[in-house]
Enzyme design. Sequence first.
Site, PDB file in Angstrom:
ATOM      1  N   CYS A  93       0.760  -1.516  -0.491  1.00 35.72           N
ATOM      2  CA  CYS A  93      -0.081  -0.442  -0.160  1.00 35.72           C
ATOM      3  C   CYS A  93       1.064   1.336  -0.274  1.00 35.72           C
ATOM      4  O   CYS A  93       1.208   1.948  -1.569  1.00 35.72           O
ATOM      5  CB  CYS A  93      -0.658  -0.307   1.154  1.00 35.72           C
TER       6      CYS A  93
ATOM      7  N   HIS B  52      -3.901  -6.076   2.020  1.00 38.58           N
ATOM      8  CA  HIS B  52      -3.773  -6.431   2.997  1.00 38.58           C
ATOM      9  C   HIS B  52      -4.505  -7.822   3.795  1.00 38.58           C
ATOM     10  O   HIS B  52      -4.099  -8.685   2.895  1.00 38.58           O
ATOM     11  CB  HIS B  52      -4.961  -5.159   3.903  1.00 38.58           C
TER      12      HIS B  52
END
Length: 239
Positions: free
Chosen positions: A80, A176
Amino acid sequence: MSIYGDLGNTRTLASRLRWHGYTPVVHDHHPGEPWPEEAHLLLGGGGQDSGQARVQDDLGTHADRLRALAEDGVPMLMICGMYQLFGQAFTTVEGQRLPGLGILDVTTTGGSTRMIGPVVLDTAVGQVVGYENHSGSTVLGQGQEPFGQVRVGQGNNGSDGTEGARTGNVIGSYLHGPILPANPALADYLLEAAATRATGGWEPGEPDDALADQARRRQVLRLMSQGRQVSRVRQLLRR
């Protein structure tokens, strides 16, 4: 940065390394602190735009070393926010441009709409599952290899079918979950590269991954089935 459980990636690698018969040494790096003498595997997590701005100066301090390690084949997994900063640049939704390290040829622009939900990818290490939650829209440079092709989810930008980026042993991704507990093959790919670099070889153990593999397969089947149902409904609505 680790606001979406990405610390679980570090814990997974340390546990799996023990299961394979090795002794892990984990260094937690914070901005302004000295760099460890040796680094065989690097991990980075997700964070808010403000967090990325705070770590940017520290990344700049270590930029030459990070680029050299990447070119030398050190495995890295950047998730990310750190994925974005390993690219060419990240422009926030307010218009602030944060220059990246340029290790991955990607450019990211912040947006007002978040891309959220479960993801299934086809990758070089098999099917990978995870969960995306990002407002940044990332575009790959010409010739930049993606980490995976999207089967379910939105990926880098919701339009080109790519997710993440990969150059050598450096992987950037929006997934994630955290990503590694759900994908043992990816974890062991990173560990093999790191152990080979550190010791000259890789002598894996036999960890029991039956539950993780079963959970991943079931998630893939469930999400793919839902995707086919949605596609069928859309086809019917167009008629």
